[in-house]
Design a protein around this motif. Sequence first.
Motif, PDB file in Angstrom:
ATOM      1  N   ALA A 212       1.012  -1.175  -0.160  1.00  0.00           N
ATOM      2  CA  ALA A 212       0.192   0.208  -0.183  1.00  0.00           C
ATOM      3  C   ALA A 212       0.822   1.444  -0.137  1.00  0.00           C
ATOM      4  O   ALA A 212       0.662   2.238  -0.594  1.00  0.00           O
ATOM      5  CB  ALA A 212      -0.732   0.189   1.136  1.00  0.00           C
ATOM      6  N   ALA A 213       2.072   1.327   0.652  1.00  0.00           N
ATOM      7  CA  ALA A 213       2.801   2.371   0.796  1.00  0.00           C
ATOM      8  C   ALA A 213       3.448   2.582  -0.483  1.00  0.00           C
ATOM      9  O   ALA A 213       3.832   3.686  -0.914  1.00  0.00           O
ATOM     10  CB  ALA A 213       3.821   2.285   1.911  1.00  0.00           C
ATOM     11  N   GLY A 214       3.724   1.782  -1.381  1.00  0.00           N
ATOM     12  CA  GLY A 214       4.175   1.778  -2.702  1.00  0.00           C
ATOM     13  C   GLY A 214       3.134   1.938  -3.642  1.00  0.00           C
ATOM     14  O   GLY A 214       3.570   2.166  -4.954  1.00  0.00           O
ATOM     15  N   LEU A 215       2.033   2.272  -3.297  1.00  0.00           N
ATOM     16  CA  LEU A 215       1.042   2.816  -4.167  1.00  0.00           C
ATOM     17  C   LEU A 215       0.375   4.207  -4.127  1.00  0.00           C
ATOM     18  O   LEU A 215      -0.334   4.575  -4.820  1.00  0.00           O
ATOM     19  CB  LEU A 215      -0.220   1.652  -4.090  1.00  0.00           C
ATOM     20  N   VAL A 216       0.938   4.704  -3.071  1.00  0.00           N
ATOM     21  CA  VAL A 216       0.433   6.009  -2.970  1.00  0.00           C
ATOM     22  C   VAL A 216       1.732   7.166  -2.541  1.00  0.00           C
ATOM     23  O   VAL A 216       2.819   6.619  -2.048  1.00  0.00           O
ATOM     24  CB  VAL A 216      -0.692   6.078  -1.683  1.00  0.00           C
ATOM     25  N   GLU A 217       1.452   8.352  -2.906  1.00  0.00           N
ATOM     26  CA  GLU A 217       2.435   9.412  -2.566  1.00  0.00           C
ATOM     27  C   GLU A 217       2.056   9.983  -1.200  1.00  0.00           C
ATOM     28  O   GLU A 217       2.975  10.599  -0.505  1.00  0.00           O
ATOM     29  CB  GLU A 217       2.831  10.372  -3.439  1.00  0.00           C
ATOM     30  N   TRP A 218       0.801  10.211  -1.091  1.00  0.00           N
ATOM     31  CA  TRP A 218       0.277  10.661   0.122  1.00  0.00           C
ATOM     32  C   TRP A 218      -0.801   9.930   0.598  1.00  0.00           C
ATOM     33  O   TRP A 218      -2.080   9.929   0.184  1.00  0.00           O
ATOM     34  CB  TRP A 218      -0.428  12.134  -0.140  1.00  0.00           C
ATOM     35  N   PRO A 219      -0.580   8.938   1.744  1.00  0.00           N
ATOM     36  CA  PRO A 219      -1.621   8.072   2.302  1.00  0.00           C
ATOM     37  C   PRO A 219      -2.729   8.749   2.881  1.00  0.00           C
ATOM     38  O   PRO A 219      -2.419   9.430   3.835  1.00  0.00           O
ATOM     39  CB  PRO A 219      -0.957   7.182   3.270  1.00  0.00           C
ATOM     40  N   VAL A 220      -3.943   8.304   2.429  1.00  0.00           N
ATOM     41  CA  VAL A 220      -5.124   8.851   3.154  1.00  0.00           C
ATOM     42  C   VAL A 220      -5.836   7.526   3.554  1.00  0.00           C
ATOM     43  O   VAL A 220      -6.329   6.728   2.739  1.00  0.00           O
ATOM     44  CB  VAL A 220      -5.725   9.695   2.404  1.00  0.00           C
TER      45      VAL A 220
END
Lengths: 310, 752
Positions: free
Chosen positions: B258-266
């Motif tokens: 999941a961390a590799g799929l977003v630049e700004w996690p919400v």
Amino acid sequence: MLNDNPLDPRRSFQGLILTLQGFWAAQGCVVLQPYDMEMGAGTFHPATTLRSLGPRPWKAAYVQPCRRPKDGRYGQNPNRLQHYYQFQVIMKPSPPDLQDLYLGSLAAIGIDARLHDIRFVEDDWESPTLGAWGLGWECWCDGMEVSQFTYFQQVAGFECAPVSGELTYGLERLAMYVQGKESIFDLNFNGRDGAEEVSYGDVFLQAEEEYSRYNFEHADTDMLFRHFKDAETECRRLLESGAPTAGSNEPRHRLAEPAYDQCIKASHLFNLLDARGVISVTERQSYILRVRELAKACGAAWLQTAGGGA
Amino acid sequence: MPTLPMPDLLLELFSEEIPARMQAQACHDLRKLVADALVARGLTYEGARALATPRRLVLHIAGLPARQPDMREERKGPRVGSPEGAIRGFLKSAGLQSIDQARIEKDPRKGEFYVTTIERAGKPTAELLAEVLPEVVRGFPWPKSMRWGASSAKPDALRWVRPLHSILCTFGPETEDPEVVAFEINGTRSANVTFGHRFMAPAPIKVRRFDDFVASLEKAKVIVDPERRKNIILHDARDLALAQGLELVEDEGLANEAAGLVEWPVVLMGEFEAAFLDIPPEVIRATIRANQKCFVLRDPTSGGLANRFVLVANMIASDGGRAIAAGNARVVRARLSDAKFFWETDLRVPLAARLPKLDGIVFHEKLGTQSKRVKRIMALARELAPLVGADPEKAERAAQLAKADLVSEMVGEFPELQGLMGRYYGLAQGEDASVAAAIEEHYKPQGPNDRVPTDPISVAVALADKIDTLVGFWAIDEKPTGSKDPYALRRAALGVIRIVLENALRLHLLDAMKEPMKRVHDARKLQHAAHRTPKEQEEDEIFEAAFEDKRAEDHQWVLLFFAERLKVHLREQGARHDLIDAVFALPGQDDLLMIVRRVEELGKFLDTEDGGNLLTGYRRAANILRAEEKKDGAGAFDEPRAADLLVLPEEKALATALARATADAAACVGNEDFAGAMRALSLLRPPVDAFFDKVTVNAADPRLRGNRLRLLNELRRAVHNVADFSKIAEAAASLVRGAPSGPAHKAASPGP
């Protein structure tokens, strides 16, 4: 806010199609009509398969009906059909701003990027029957796959030079999303209300039931096996008779497209046989291989035509 | 002179979305490739770190010198008076204009030589970076890479994981404005500009160095550090769960993805209908995780899953995320509907009714279909059942159903649920509970940390499955080599070892393998016979004989392979490998549990003083024997010693003690009392010491010499009843070797 325009892409299935056609036409694509043969995916259309080979630039967009006999559910499943539509865009060479263009097309059909979560999630594409592969993504909108985005690296066993960018929109799924419907059959097709509304089910439910019966129960498999052979033979024959002969003043192949039609036919016949469950696991591989050999030979022939840059 | 601050390098490769699973390795590769290239050019640095987001790879190298150090090199040339060609070559390689620029040195042996000193001024680091970085980018080891755009038609087109859009590269000390390290790759020129979040802050941003890069991007809704994004995801997910009285089902792999799929996690929460909770929780989790990359939640009051899930978006949406959560919930619902459909459809088909479908699935081209494999496993599970205390009927039934779920809808969709679904379906369809459990557990243990089955039915089927795999692939010569083990045979063997040891099972491996091996070979022979043409039939007898040889060979292989795996396993548990060798060297050791017991007892025994001394005595005897056997030939002292040739009291005493110890030790070994056997042997210590003290082995009288050597041979044999002491490492007795003459026991020390 939704307006009263029946062709608003959020109101009607046909409005969605027309909007996408208009958007890509404005990007310089030729807007083609569906290819008049049965095929499992828009990629099989010669405007993609053949035109992605060779050096000549090419931009096209079109709707292609797809037939996947195995996916039929007798109209009982709200998400699965044996016949559905893809909207296909092919741009050769892939423009540097293809991602932005794609996002622009989503905005055009009413997907507001400030409200939704649009993501490019790794999904490499490979078509064993076409001898083709590419790298790209499935495009997600709020966790739903709405498109496939691929940079073709190889088609029909040939390196793409230059590389094409291909976009495939699953139109029904996208329409369900923008119309907020839970079943494909509930989609508003024409954007009218009340008695004037025509739903997707009005147009296609009966067909889904009938074709599911045909695909799973009634298709004459002996005949299909025969037709597969016929298509294969015809394809080979055309490839041979259209080939440039040594010493002649016609250096190009003269029958690449008709030969490729037979390859498309063979591929669809294989899909029908597969749905009927008459192809064993080991045979399956060899059938896929036979179609791929046809596709490769057709690709080679196309590269010897004017369209293929010869 | 004030020390100048050392400059930093900042590199950002900005591209279209990089697959999440490739980001960590790419960071590692980028850091290593650049750092190695710099070190190779004489540039050291203080620290290097690489970071990734879906759209960028970032490298920060701190404390690089501004210039490469100057280099000085002595270059030896040809002999004075060498041919013209040799001189010219030297001038060229050393960069000299004429030979007068070289000096002449005298070598006492070879005469006079030309020598020169090459001095090269170090280049500015920025210049070197401009050479190194394009090389690294062009040769980057992505697991899959691609070409794109108009330039893709050229033969030297750049390959990257996805289209590369811009390159940011600055170099300079903290105190000054850093310079852009200027280079060009594939038409893209390096600059000092980056871009923020695709939707929330897409405008270009001017960057000086790493610190302001990270800070500006954070303002532009990009968190560059993947570890931070992951921590935010986990922290917020736990918080969100807690606020609803729920617990997050932790999932490290998913958090990384999941961390590799977003630049700004919400982090947002979605909901699905509670009716879906009828589906087994593992299925819900697999569905939501694999397709949607979402976390599931546990309800602490029920202990089961809650009808909520946590998703990670990349967007601060204008409606607070309501549309995003609703959209995701729609998809989750559709997926769970599919899963529910699979579950209900599967439940309607009894597992046994699925078996014919296994006929159509090839397990391995040379080993036949899954159906044939199931039949082999059934026969073997039945044979093994009495040995592991299982009911043979039930073991056979469990084996029959063990692979049936492979053709269920659910396992077709989620292969990782194999076994588990069979258990659920079996239970629901009225199979015996231990039969159902065995369907799941027969795959275990999957790795060194996985649980080992303990129920006898599960044990029988798990052993049968693994032994069938081992025997089958051995028979067709698919043995693991080096790091290649495509059929996971090492894991299968380790599985057998762990099941046997942790359940304290008595199992003779060779016996257990005999029947399955015969079955596989017979089937192969049949297959072979079917392909014979009349012309080839005369070869068949040769082939038959070859098969017999092959079977004998395979038996040897089994033992060696298990011995190797067992050694690895025991070593990991801290056992000494030489002791394992000492036990394995005894003939016919195929009972894993007894081997391990013997190794343990041997270790304990050698730790005692008696044990250490006996080892010393044994070594003396064995060394003498080896030396004398060289003279007289192997086997020269195998005859029994003659009582009437025992002259001295010490040799008589040893003979008596040996007779007794041999009988006692053998009796103990027969009763599997290894401690007892070693105790019996330890009684030999005083007579052995006395013998070596007083008796001259190599007596002048050849009859006495022969008899004494036969006596020592008897000692060697007695010790070998328990273990082959010759395999025990020298280290255990190293102190002894340094001892002067005299009784060995004074210098002996207990083993390590």
